[in-house]
Scaffold this active site. Structure first.
Site, PDB file in Angstrom:
ATOM      1  N   ASN A   8       8.661  13.351  -9.287  1.00 55.12           N
ATOM      2  CA  ASN A   8       7.881  12.522  -8.365  1.00 55.12           C
ATOM      3  C   ASN A   8       8.354  11.087  -8.577  1.00 55.12           C
ATOM      4  O   ASN A   8       7.994  10.460  -9.561  1.00 55.12           O
ATOM      5  CB  ASN A   8       6.386  12.663  -8.672  1.00 55.12           C
ATOM      6  CG  ASN A   8       5.530  11.720  -7.831  1.00 55.12           C
ATOM      7  OD1 ASN A   8       6.042  11.039  -6.938  1.00 55.12           O
ATOM      8  ND2 ASN A   8       4.234  11.665  -8.123  1.00 55.12           N
ATOM      9  N   LYS A  10       7.579   8.542  -7.001  1.00 53.21           N
ATOM     10  CA  LYS A  10       6.561   7.543  -6.640  1.00 53.21           C
ATOM     11  C   LYS A  10       7.228   6.454  -5.770  1.00 53.21           C
ATOM     12  O   LYS A  10       8.181   6.764  -5.059  1.00 53.21           O
ATOM     13  CB  LYS A  10       5.875   6.999  -7.892  1.00 53.21           C
ATOM     14  CG  LYS A  10       5.357   8.163  -8.764  1.00 53.21           C
ATOM     15  CD  LYS A  10       4.404   7.760  -9.831  1.00 53.21           C
ATOM     16  CE  LYS A  10       3.977   9.002 -10.622  1.00 53.21           C
ATOM     17  NZ  LYS A  10       2.974   8.716 -11.651  1.00 53.21           N
ATOM     18  N   HIS A  98      -2.481  13.587  -5.280  1.00 50.50           N
ATOM     19  CA  HIS A  98      -2.081  12.939  -6.538  1.00 50.50           C
ATOM     20  C   HIS A  98      -3.183  11.960  -6.942  1.00 50.50           C
ATOM     21  O   HIS A  98      -3.802  11.313  -6.087  1.00 50.50           O
ATOM     22  CB  HIS A  98      -0.743  12.211  -6.352  1.00 50.50           C
ATOM     23  CG  HIS A  98      -0.158  11.764  -7.659  1.00 50.50           C
ATOM     24  ND1 HIS A  98      -0.603  10.644  -8.322  1.00 50.50           N
ATOM     25  CD2 HIS A  98       0.791  12.326  -8.444  1.00 50.50           C
ATOM     26  CE1 HIS A  98       0.072  10.524  -9.463  1.00 50.50           C
ATOM     27  NE2 HIS A  98       0.923  11.531  -9.559  1.00 50.50           N
ATOM     28  N   GLU A 100      -3.076   9.082  -8.011  1.00 49.69           N
ATOM     29  CA  GLU A 100      -2.898   7.704  -7.533  1.00 49.69           C
ATOM     30  C   GLU A 100      -3.397   7.562  -6.098  1.00 49.69           C
ATOM     31  O   GLU A 100      -3.883   6.497  -5.710  1.00 49.69           O
ATOM     32  CB  GLU A 100      -1.414   7.307  -7.662  1.00 49.69           C
ATOM     33  CG  GLU A 100      -1.053   7.067  -9.136  1.00 49.69           C
ATOM     34  CD  GLU A 100       0.381   7.371  -9.517  1.00 49.69           C
ATOM     35  OE1 GLU A 100       1.244   7.504  -8.633  1.00 49.69           O
ATOM     36  OE2 GLU A 100       0.634   7.489 -10.733  1.00 49.69           O
ATOM     37  N   GLU A 169      -2.666  17.386 -13.731  1.00 46.29           N
ATOM     38  CA  GLU A 169      -2.206  16.076 -14.187  1.00 46.29           C
ATOM     39  C   GLU A 169      -3.397  15.286 -14.717  1.00 46.29           C
ATOM     40  O   GLU A 169      -4.102  14.627 -13.933  1.00 46.29           O
ATOM     41  CB  GLU A 169      -1.571  15.302 -13.025  1.00 46.29           C
ATOM     42  CG  GLU A 169      -0.311  15.928 -12.477  1.00 46.29           C
ATOM     43  CD  GLU A 169       0.637  14.875 -11.895  1.00 46.29           C
ATOM     44  OE1 GLU A 169       1.821  14.934 -12.229  1.00 46.29           O
ATOM     45  OE2 GLU A 169       0.192  13.989 -11.156  1.00 46.29           O
ATOM     46  N   GLY A 175       1.865   8.164 -16.866  1.00 41.57           N
ATOM     47  CA  GLY A 175       2.514   6.870 -17.055  1.00 41.57           C
ATOM     48  C   GLY A 175       2.072   6.137 -18.312  1.00 41.57           C
ATOM     49  O   GLY A 175       2.341   4.954 -18.466  1.00 41.57           O
ATOM     50  N   SER A 213       3.360  12.191 -18.437  1.00 41.71           N
ATOM     51  CA  SER A 213       4.239  11.806 -19.544  1.00 41.71           C
ATOM     52  C   SER A 213       5.062  12.965 -20.089  1.00 41.71           C
ATOM     53  O   SER A 213       5.350  13.010 -21.287  1.00 41.71           O
ATOM     54  CB  SER A 213       3.436  11.118 -20.660  1.00 41.71           C
ATOM     55  OG  SER A 213       2.823   9.937 -20.163  1.00 41.71           O
TER      56      SER A 213
HETATM   57  P1  13P Z   1       4.625  10.269 -15.554  1.00 45.04           P
HETATM   58  O1  13P Z   1       5.573  11.414 -15.858  1.00 45.04           O
HETATM   59  O2  13P Z   1       5.336   8.975 -15.312  1.00 45.04           O
HETATM   60  O3  13P Z   1       3.515  10.194 -16.547  1.00 45.04           O
HETATM   61  O4  13P Z   1       3.951  10.616 -14.144  1.00 45.04           O
HETATM   62  C1  13P Z   1       3.397  11.869 -13.963  1.00 45.04           C
HETATM   63  C2  13P Z   1       3.016  12.010 -12.543  1.00 45.04           C
HETATM   64  O5  13P Z   1       2.121  11.346 -12.060  1.00 45.04           O
HETATM   65  C3  13P Z   1       3.799  12.948 -11.729  1.00 45.04           C
HETATM   66  O6  13P Z   1       3.205  13.150 -10.492  1.00 45.04           O
END
Ligand code: 13P
Length: 251
Positions: A8, A10, A98, A100, A169, A175, A213
Site C-alpha cells: 500500500n 499510500k 483503511h 486512515e 491492521e 507506521g 509495521s
Molecule cells: P506500515 O507498514 O507503514 O505500518 O503501514 C501499514 C498499512 O497501513 C498498510 O495498509
C-alpha cells in the site's frame, strides 16, 4: 493457501519514483512466485503502471490495486473513482476501509461495506481493513471492534463474503514501527476466521492478511501463523529490497 503480499503505497510516489521502484521490483522478482503480489498505488498512476507493465514482462507477476473505491457506481460524486473505472485499468484489488480513511475521512462501517459491494459487483477483490485503536485495545475492546467492522461487510455482501480479502491492521501498529506480536495477531485472525465461518462455508479460503509495521525482519514469523495469509505493507513496500524480502518470506 497461497499467501498475498500487497503493498500500500499510500500517498507516495511520482512518475520518476514509481518507474524506479517498479523496475527494481521487476528485476528482483524470481521467474515464478508461489505467493500472490499486488501494489495498491495512487489512482493517477494507473496508466503509468499499465505502460510499464507492457514493457517489463516481470511485472506480470504483480497485480494492480487501488487504495479506495467509491460507494456509488456513477454520477455527480466529485472526486470519487468508481469500481468500473478501476476495472478499466485491470485493477485486481481495491483496499476499502483503511483506518486512515476511517479516521481522516469519517468513513463508517456502513460506507465501507457499500464500497466492498461496489468492488465485488465488477469482479474486483476488496481488501477490507479492520483494526482497533490503541485506546480500544487498552480498554479490552479489540474483538468487539473488529467483529463490528466485519459484521457490516458480511451483512451487506451475503454469500459473496467468501470473495473478499480481509486485512487486520491494528491502528496502533500502522507506521509506528510497533508490530503486533505474531501471537497477538494470530489471536485476532482466529476470531475473524470464526466470524467468517459463521457466515460462509468457504471461510477457510478467505485470505486474512496482517498489516502494521510488517517488514523484512518480522515478516516470516508473522506469516508462519496458521491464520495469517499474507501482509498489507505500507512503508516497507516503498523500498524494493524490503518488499522483495517480504515476498520471499511468503514464498
Ligand atoms: P506500515 O507498514 O507503514 O505500518 O503501514 C501499514 C498499512 O497501513 C498498510 O495498509
Amino acid at each position: 493457501m497461497t499467501k498475498l503480499i500487497a503493498g500500500n503505497w499510500k500517498m507516495n510516489g511520482s512518475l520518476a519514483a514509481n518507474e524506479g521502484l517498479l523496475s527494481a521490483l521487476a528485476s528482483g522478482l524470481p521467474k515464478s512466485l508461489s505467493c500472490d503480489v499486488a501494489v495498491c498505488i495512487p489512482a493517477p498512476y494507473f496508466a503509468q503502471f499499465q505502460a510499464l507493465f507492457a514493457t517489463m514482462p516481470a511485472l506480470a507477476l504483480v497485480a494492480l490495486g487501488s487504495q479506495d473505491v467509491s460507494s456509488q457506481s456513477a454520477g455527480a460524486f466529485t472526486g470519487e473513482v468508481s469500481a468500473t473505472m478501476l476495472r478499466d485499468f485491470a485493477c485486481r484489488y481495491a483496499i476499502v476501509g483503511h483506518s486512515e480513511r476511517r479516521q481522516y475521512h469519517g468513513e463508517t462501517d456502513f460506507l465501507v461495506a457499500a464500497k466492498a459491494q461496489q468492488a465485488l459487483a465488477v469482479g474486483i477483490t476488496p481488501i477490507v481493513c479492520v483494526g482497533e485503536t490503541l485506546a480500544e485495545r487498552e480498554a479490552g475492546q479489540t474483538t468487539e471492534v473488529v467483529k463490528r467492522q466485519l459484521a457490516a461487510v458480511i451483512h451487506a455482501n451475503g454469500h459473496c463474503i467468501s470473495e473478499i480479502v480481509l486485512a487486520y491492521e491494528p491502528v496502533w501498529a500502522i507506521g509506528t514501527g510497533k508490530t503486533a506480536s505474531p501471537e497477538e495477531a494470530q489471536a485476532v485472525h482466529a476470531v475473524l476466521r470464526a466470524q467468517l465461518a459463521a457466515a460462509t462455508e468457504h471461510a477457510s479460503r478467505v485470505k486474512i492478511i496482517y498489516g502494521g509495521s510488517m517488514n523484512a525482519a518480522n515478516a516470516s514469523t508473522l506469516l508462519a501463523q496458521p491464520d495469517i495469509d499474507g501482509g498489507l505493507i505500507g512503508g516497507a513496500s516503498l523500498k524494493a529490497g524490503d518488499f522483495l524480502s517480504i515476498i520471499s518470506a511468503a514464498s
